[in-house]
Design a protein around this motif. Structure first.
Motif, PDB file in Angstrom:
ATOM      1  N   GLY A  74       2.974  35.987 -55.404  1.00 38.25           N
ATOM      2  CA  GLY A  74       1.961  36.410 -56.613  1.00 38.25           C
ATOM      3  C   GLY A  74       2.210  35.194 -57.246  1.00 38.25           C
ATOM      4  O   GLY A  74       1.793  34.658 -57.877  1.00 38.25           O
ATOM      5  N   LEU A  75       4.161  35.034 -57.629  1.00 37.70           N
ATOM      6  CA  LEU A  75       4.939  34.423 -58.488  1.00 37.70           C
ATOM      7  C   LEU A  75       4.667  32.940 -58.137  1.00 37.70           C
ATOM      8  O   LEU A  75       4.320  32.055 -59.263  1.00 37.70           O
ATOM      9  N   LEU A  76       4.079  32.199 -56.904  1.00 40.59           N
ATOM     10  CA  LEU A  76       3.681  31.383 -56.213  1.00 40.59           C
ATOM     11  C   LEU A  76       2.121  30.910 -56.176  1.00 40.59           C
ATOM     12  O   LEU A  76       2.139  29.726 -55.795  1.00 40.59           O
ATOM     13  N   HIS A  77       1.852  31.602 -56.994  1.00 44.42           N
ATOM     14  CA  HIS A  77       0.692  31.508 -56.319  1.00 44.42           C
ATOM     15  C   HIS A  77      -0.346  29.909 -57.115  1.00 44.42           C
ATOM     16  O   HIS A  77      -1.483  29.679 -56.739  1.00 44.42           O
ATOM     17  N   ARG A  78       0.435  29.540 -58.525  1.00 40.00           N
ATOM     18  CA  ARG A  78       0.532  28.157 -58.290  1.00 40.00           C
ATOM     19  C   ARG A  78       1.517  27.377 -57.900  1.00 40.00           C
ATOM     20  O   ARG A  78       1.358  26.108 -58.282  1.00 40.00           O
ATOM     21  N   GLY A  79       1.899  27.383 -57.349  1.00 37.54           N
ATOM     22  CA  GLY A  79       3.112  26.553 -56.755  1.00 37.54           C
ATOM     23  C   GLY A  79       4.070  26.793 -56.478  1.00 37.54           C
ATOM     24  O   GLY A  79       4.526  27.165 -58.368  1.00 37.54           O
ATOM     25  N   PRO A  80       4.823  26.353 -56.058  1.00 32.47           N
ATOM     26  CA  PRO A  80       6.936  26.523 -56.805  1.00 32.47           C
ATOM     27  C   PRO A  80       7.155  26.131 -58.034  1.00 32.47           C
ATOM     28  O   PRO A  80       6.726  24.838 -58.438  1.00 32.47           O
ATOM     29  N   ASP A  81       7.769  26.324 -58.477  1.00 26.63           N
ATOM     30  CA  ASP A  81       8.541  26.122 -59.885  1.00 26.63           C
ATOM     31  C   ASP A  81       9.585  26.544 -60.803  1.00 26.63           C
ATOM     32  O   ASP A  81       9.080  27.694 -61.380  1.00 26.63           O
ATOM     33  N   VAL A  82      10.633  26.196 -60.037  1.00 24.48           N
ATOM     34  CA  VAL A  82      11.886  27.268 -60.601  1.00 24.48           C
ATOM     35  C   VAL A  82      11.945  27.189 -61.655  1.00 24.48           C
ATOM     36  O   VAL A  82      12.653  28.557 -61.785  1.00 24.48           O
ATOM     37  N   ASP A  83      11.439  26.202 -62.805  1.00 26.74           N
ATOM     38  CA  ASP A  83      12.087  26.691 -64.533  1.00 26.74           C
ATOM     39  C   ASP A  83      10.960  27.202 -65.187  1.00 26.74           C
ATOM     40  O   ASP A  83      10.695  27.104 -66.095  1.00 26.74           O
ATOM     41  N   GLY A  84       9.503  27.687 -64.349  1.00 25.38           N
ATOM     42  CA  GLY A  84       8.740  27.979 -65.039  1.00 25.38           C
ATOM     43  C   GLY A  84       7.572  29.283 -64.569  1.00 25.38           C
ATOM     44  O   GLY A  84       7.540  30.035 -65.231  1.00 25.38           O
ATOM     45  N   VAL A  85       8.286  29.968 -63.595  1.00 22.55           N
ATOM     46  CA  VAL A  85       8.124  31.406 -63.044  1.00 22.55           C
ATOM     47  C   VAL A  85       9.633  31.968 -63.084  1.00 22.55           C
ATOM     48  O   VAL A  85      10.433  31.682 -62.889  1.00 22.55           O
ATOM     49  N   PRO A  86       9.040  33.565 -63.767  1.00 25.19           N
ATOM     50  CA  PRO A  86      10.541  34.428 -63.633  1.00 25.19           C
ATOM     51  C   PRO A  86      11.466  34.452 -62.432  1.00 25.19           C
ATOM     52  O   PRO A  86      11.211  34.192 -61.536  1.00 25.19           O
ATOM     53  N   LYS A  87      12.193  35.139 -62.688  1.00 22.01           N
ATOM     54  CA  LYS A  87      13.286  34.853 -61.444  1.00 22.01           C
ATOM     55  C   LYS A  87      13.157  36.174 -60.913  1.00 22.01           C
ATOM     56  O   LYS A  87      12.083  36.881 -60.985  1.00 22.01           O
ATOM     57  N   LEU A  88      13.781  36.066 -59.336  1.00 25.19           N
ATOM     58  CA  LEU A  88      13.303  37.160 -58.356  1.00 25.19           C
ATOM     59  C   LEU A  88      14.459  37.452 -58.149  1.00 25.19           C
ATOM     60  O   LEU A  88      15.775  37.609 -57.588  1.00 25.19           O
ATOM     61  N   ALA A  89      14.368  39.777 -57.508  1.00 24.78           N
ATOM     62  CA  ALA A  89      15.631  40.321 -57.275  1.00 24.78           C
ATOM     63  C   ALA A  89      15.023  40.873 -55.998  1.00 24.78           C
ATOM     64  O   ALA A  89      13.780  41.680 -56.832  1.00 24.78           O
ATOM     65  N   VAL A  90      16.010  41.324 -54.967  1.00 27.01           N
ATOM     66  CA  VAL A  90      15.207  41.890 -54.443  1.00 27.01           C
ATOM     67  C   VAL A  90      16.337  44.153 -54.744  1.00 27.01           C
ATOM     68  O   VAL A  90      16.829  43.375 -54.245  1.00 27.01           O
ATOM     69  N   VAL A  91      15.196  44.290 -54.197  1.00 32.69           N
ATOM     70  CA  VAL A  91      16.222  46.094 -53.808  1.00 32.69           C
ATOM     71  C   VAL A  91      15.644  46.742 -52.546  1.00 32.69           C
ATOM     72  O   VAL A  91      14.382  47.258 -52.366  1.00 32.69           O
ATOM     73  N   PRO A  92      16.600  46.195 -51.814  1.00 31.39           N
ATOM     74  CA  PRO A  92      15.679  46.692 -50.336  1.00 31.39           C
ATOM     75  C   PRO A  92      15.609  48.316 -50.869  1.00 31.39           C
ATOM     76  O   PRO A  92      16.509  49.228 -50.179  1.00 31.39           O
ATOM     77  N   GLY A  93      14.336  48.796 -49.967  1.00 27.61           N
ATOM     78  CA  GLY A  93      13.927  50.000 -49.276  1.00 27.61           C
ATOM     79  C   GLY A  93      13.130  50.184 -48.632  1.00 27.61           C
ATOM     80  O   GLY A  93      12.840  51.182 -48.454  1.00 27.61           O
ATOM     81  N   GLY A  94      12.916  49.040 -47.029  1.00 25.78           N
ATOM     82  CA  GLY A  94      12.458  49.043 -46.053  1.00 25.78           C
ATOM     83  C   GLY A  94      13.298  49.321 -45.421  1.00 25.78           C
ATOM     84  O   GLY A  94      14.579  49.679 -44.946  1.00 25.78           O
ATOM     85  N   SER A  95      12.661  49.174 -43.397  1.00 26.34           N
ATOM     86  CA  SER A  95      13.515  49.702 -43.053  1.00 26.34           C
ATOM     87  C   SER A  95      14.304  48.737 -42.263  1.00 26.34           C
ATOM     88  O   SER A  95      15.311  48.830 -41.560  1.00 26.34           O
TER      89      SER A  95
END
Length: 322
Positions: A74-95
């Motif tokens: 979803g974040l990169l639906h228009r392609g990569p743009d490190v300065d133009g899209v929000p940053k990502l943080a991950v809280v692990p909740g899977g197996s």
């Protein structure tokens, strides 16, 4: 900072009470909107909404690798743009939580939340490369849309295992490492092309590698985890380079015993090797073709059958809080 928290309520290793505690901890440090996913693809839609927003600085994904994959797409639906899209943080909740653990985050959701809050306070982040896969132009799969993956993809045997696990989970089974091991055995017994591979690896400027029975694409190392044991299919793979490929030309009983043992005893310095193993490092562009339709997976998500997939390794695709 304004943040969007994407919560997968079906995350296998977090309870409703734990999620409430994590939300409260994050909300104490930022302006937080928490949204619980309600359908497959919802996390992707939320990531897209954040990317198109003018006031969201950070997206936090609380869930397993599938949730992270959807958010990234979803974040990169228009392609990569490190300065133009929000940053990502991950809280692990899977197996398994391969992406989060490969970033060096704790595998416990509470501890990972603390690490993320410390990283935000210290302005600690890194820019990671990602993989992009799409149907190959001029083939019957050319209409398959492109999709990003964070840590791995696979065409053939390992994707068949992923598909089997998904079927069991839809039937009510819990996602456990024992479940994966059982499905590996069943996939091997029923694998029609284990002695004569159908996959060809094509890299521009290199001779094609034919008759592969298995192909694993890695964007980082390790490839996966069995409990707390990391498994390295391509030890040199890194978020700072393009993509690595491991191919096996035979999946006979002897070959599976050999390469299975090598995977279980693999390390950051040593992965599978031998006359039937093919390794390629830091590939920016390549294609996998198969003579017959084979299962295809990305980040542990079974995506159906494919005969041809084109891969691109994109450096510096996304900023991640670590």
């Amino acid at each position: 900072m304004r943040a969007l928290l994407v919560v997968n309520p079906a995350a296998t290793t977090t309870s409703a009470r734990t999620r409430d505690v994590l939300i409260h901890a994050l909300a104490s440090e930022m302006k937080l909107e928490a949204v619980t996913t309600e359908y497959r693809g919802h996390a992707r839609d939320l990531g897209r909404r954040a990317a198109d927003s003018d006031d969201i600085d950070l997206v936090v994904a609380l869930g397993g690798d599938g949730t992270v994959n959807e958010v990234v797409n979803g974040l990169l639906h228009r392609g990569p743009d490190v300065d133009g899209v929000p940053k990502l943080a991950v809280v692990p909740g899977g197996s398994t939580n391969v992406f989060a653990r490969a970033l060096g985050l704790p595998n416990d959701a509470v501890e990972a939340t603390g690490a993320i809050l410390d990283a935000l306070e210290n302005r600690s982040e890194r820019t990671v490369g990602l993989g992009l896969a799409a149907g190959t132009p001029g083939t019957e799969d050319e209409a398959v849309p492109e999709r990003w993956f964070t840590f791995c993809a696979g065409l053939g045997f390992d994707a068949g295992v992923v598909g089997r696990v998904e079927q069991k989970r839809e039937g009510g089974k819990r996602s456990t490492h024992a479940l994966y091991v059982r499905q590996v055995v069943r996939q091997f017994v029923n694998e029609a092309h284990r002695r004569h591979g159908t996959i060809t690896l094509e890299v521009p400027g290199q001779e094609p590698v034919t008759d592969l029975a298995l192909s694993i694409i890695c964007n980082t190392a390790p490839w996966t985890y069995l409990g707390n044991r990391p498994v390295y299919a391509s030890p040199k793979a890194s978020f700072d380079t393009a993509l690595d490929v491991l191919g096996l030309k035979r999946l006979s009983t002897a070959a599976v015993a050999l390469y299975g043992t090598q995977l279980l005893t693999s390390s950051p310095e040593r992965g599978p090797r031998g006359k039937h193993a093919v390794s390629r490092h830091d590939l920016t562009d390549f294609t996998l073709h198969s003579k017959v339709p084979l299962p295809f997976q990305m980040d542990g998500d079974h995506l159906g059958l494919r005969t041809s997939v084109t891969f691109t390794g994109v450096r510096r695709a996304l900023r991640v809080i670590v």
